[in-house]
Design an enzyme around this catalytic site. Structure first.
Site, PDB file in Angstrom:
ATOM      1  N   SER A 107      79.570  13.328  32.871  1.00 23.44           N
ATOM      2  CA  SER A 107      78.073  14.040  32.620  1.00 23.44           C
ATOM      3  C   SER A 107      77.109  13.190  33.609  1.00 23.44           C
ATOM      4  O   SER A 107      76.073  12.709  33.107  1.00 23.44           O
ATOM      5  CB  SER A 107      77.820  13.616  31.175  1.00 23.44           C
ATOM      6  OG  SER A 107      78.954  13.624  30.324  1.00 23.44           O
ATOM      7  N   ARG A 147      85.593   9.928  25.176  1.00 29.82           N
ATOM      8  CA  ARG A 147      86.425  10.368  24.414  1.00 29.82           C
ATOM      9  C   ARG A 147      87.677  11.000  25.046  1.00 29.82           C
ATOM     10  O   ARG A 147      87.547  11.507  26.153  1.00 29.82           O
ATOM     11  CB  ARG A 147      85.886  11.620  23.581  1.00 29.82           C
ATOM     12  CG  ARG A 147      84.847  11.207  22.699  1.00 29.82           C
ATOM     13  CD  ARG A 147      84.106  12.763  21.852  1.00 29.82           C
ATOM     14  NE  ARG A 147      82.902  12.260  21.256  1.00 29.82           N
ATOM     15  CZ  ARG A 147      81.663  12.323  21.897  1.00 29.82           C
ATOM     16  NH1 ARG A 147      81.520  12.997  23.147  1.00 29.82           N
ATOM     17  NH2 ARG A 147      80.452  12.006  21.357  1.00 29.82           N
ATOM     18  N   ASP A 194      79.455  18.150  31.348  1.00 31.00           N
ATOM     19  CA  ASP A 194      79.430  18.457  29.766  1.00 31.00           C
ATOM     20  C   ASP A 194      78.580  19.584  29.703  1.00 31.00           C
ATOM     21  O   ASP A 194      79.094  20.222  28.534  1.00 31.00           O
ATOM     22  CB  ASP A 194      78.916  17.044  29.405  1.00 31.00           C
ATOM     23  CG  ASP A 194      77.582  16.468  29.520  1.00 31.00           C
ATOM     24  OD1 ASP A 194      77.232  16.955  30.803  1.00 31.00           O
ATOM     25  OD2 ASP A 194      77.139  15.748  28.860  1.00 31.00           O
TER      26      ASP A 194
END
Ligand code: ADP
Ligand code: MG
Length: 513
Positions: free
Chosen positions: A195, A123, A248
């Site tokens: 992440s 994203r 994340d």
């Protein structure tokens, strides 16, 4: 052990879902006519019983009673101490200092970008922070799937794709925002939620240790991930500065602090993979050899997916998933509880039942033998089917495995297998969180009946969408804490936490403050 009883233990109301103990309605009645019926009747009833027996055994070998959860939590705490003591002190938990010493206060202000590279989704976000009002004034995002070939390709190709996506998102800015950047002379800044395990060298730099969740970009390992990204941004002819490299989970924790309250102490993700971070006392991080932060605190990225313990109830399916993965031997905990693996575990169990107990008839459905056909979203769809005839289960079996007709008993077994795995995953995840709470002294009994609060900011597609998994997790956490606990623990969904948290941390670490 009776299945109904075990389900009862877990506290679930399966009111609308028929139990496996109801009278067998025979496949033969549904599918066949003529002479063969009586023979098939005999066989089908037997095979259903055999499959039920296998499923009971499987429930037994996957069970997570409270004492076992305590053992899992204690084993995790032990590894946390080892990982904080020295580099490589725990060969399981990296316990990485994140250089985040201060979480957002709510006074962050301005327009910031964030890039969130997870496991499945990628994203880019644009977030406008309101300053003293402590509000997010606006946010926009774009979500893109990472092409599979880039997940196992070169660092240059992966980062050119990511930088290109960010650049074209920046190009969609309103004229007023463009004018703001021109007039103020400020460069656009972005947080980078990444992440995967990184050894941070500052709040805006870090070395990739290795990849997880199906990524394998070998030439990016051992190098500064921010530099690779920044170089790709330059190649895209845009000027965007990466101001914070954020795991994340840290983004989720930061977002939780901003949105919920200052008692938010843990950030945890259960999506494609799983991980957790928490606020540790800086002087408890014995391996930290730099000056202690003024705040006295340091956020630690545990990389808890790599936790393993003999107490984890592993089955043949876990062993197969591990053996067939890109990182055999690693990430045991992650492989037992997270979204990338849950569907495959269920498929392996069903395939064994089809082979050994002729679940779904004499011929094993071909698709059932194909790896990775069943996704975790299918598992939660099955699990959440409350209809008396389990119609959703029938549809998933048809759509995914091309099994045209199924009996109710077969569908109940499939439902049961999803329940077993959902329960195990949720309860083990709770044991992990309880371990962290124990480490930071937020467990124990209340002396005078009053309770203090601890908030855990949660994110990840599995936690968000699989509500049964989530209730198993919440229930187990309450069981572990005990009814007379000194702390009341709340799991709060911090939606898009990693991305917004990365933007927040970019703001609090801005070059232009
Ligand atoms: P990432 O982990 O890639 O950052 P997400 O947090 O959105 O992305 O998690 C995506 C994962 O969540 C998927 O890979 C899938 O395993 C799981 N997931 C998504 N939707 C569902 C669902 N409806 N039920 C159960 N699991 C889901
Ligand atoms: Mg994510």
């Amino acid at each position: 052990m009776a299945i109904g009883k075990v389900l009862g233990c877990a506290g679930f109301q399966h009111s609308a879902v028929p139990t496996l103990r109801e009278p067998v309605r025979l496949r033969a009645q549904c599918r066949r006519r003529g002479k063969t019926v009586s023979m098939s009747v005999q066989k089908t009833s037997k095979t259903v019983q055999q499959a039920e027996k296998m499923s009971q055994e499987f429930r037994q070998s996957s069970s997570t009673p409270l004492p076992l959860l305590h053992q899992v939590a204690d084993a995790l705490v032990q590894e946390m101490y080892a990982g904080l003591a020295s580099e490589g002190g725990s060969d399981q938990l990296k316990m990485l200092p994140t250089y985040v010493e201060n979480l957002p206060s709510g006074s962050e202000k301005g327009l910031f970008y964030a890039v969130d590279l997870g496991g499945t989704n990628f994203r880019v976000l644009r977030v406008e922070l309101g300053g003293k009002t402590g509000q997010i004034l606006s946010q926009e995002f774009k979500e893109v799937v990472i092409p599979p070939e880039l997940m196992v390709g070169t660092g240059k190709d992966l980062f050119d794709f990511i930088a290109g996506t960010l650049a074209s998102f920046v190009d969609t800015e309103d004229e007023s925002i463009k004018a703001h950047f021109v007039q103020s002379g400020k460069t656009r800044e972005s947080g980078f939620a990444f992440s995967f395990p990184v050894r941070q060298t500052s709040v805006k730099s870090g070395i990739v240790i290795h990849w997880t969740k199906g990524f394998k970009v070998d030439d990016a390992v051992g190098k500064d991930i921010v530099k690779q990204f920044q170089d790709a941004i330059s190649r895209s002819n845009h000027q965007i500065m990466i101001s914070a490299l954020v795991n994340d989970t840290v983004g989720t924790l930061a977002g939780g602090r901003f949105n919920f309250d200052e008692e938010t102490m843990i950030g945890c993700i259960i999506g494609t993979g799983t991980n957790a971070c928490y606020v540790e006392r800086a002087d408890a991080v014995h391996k930290w050899d730099e000056p202690l932060p003024k705040s006295g605190e340091m956020v630690i990225n545990m990389e808890w997916g790599n936790f393993r313990s003999p107490y984890l109830p592993r089955t043949f399916a876990d062993e197969t998933v591990d053996k067939d993965s890109v990182n055999p031997g690693d990430q045991w905990f992650e492989k037992m509880i997270s979204g990338m693996y849950l569907g495959e575990i269920v498929r392996l169990v069903l395939a064994r039942m089809a082979k050994e107990a002729e679940l779904f008839g004499g011929n094993v459905p071909v698709k059932l033998l194909e790896r990775l056909t069943l996704g975790t979203p299918h598992v939660s769809k099955i699990h959440l089917d409350n209809s008396p005839d389990l119609d959703v289960v029938a549809k998933v079996l048809k759509d995914v495995f091309e099994i045209e007709t199924t009996t109710l008993e077969e569908r109940k077994i499939v439902h049961e297998v999803c329940d077993i795995m959902g329960e195990r995953g949720g309860r083990l995840a709770a044991a992990g969180l309880y371990g962290i709470l124990k480490k930071i002294g937020r467990t124990g009994k209340s002396r005078n009946g009053s309770k203090k609060k601890t908030v855990i900011a949660m994110d990840g597609g599995l936690f968000e969408h699989h509500v049964r998994y989530r209730s198993y997790m919440e229930e187990a956490l309450q069981e572990l804490m005990g009814s007379d606990a000194a702390y009341e623990v709340a799991l709060r969904l911090q939606n898009d936490g990693s991305g917004i948290g990365a933007a927040l941390l970019a703001a609090s670490h801005s070059h232009f403050k």
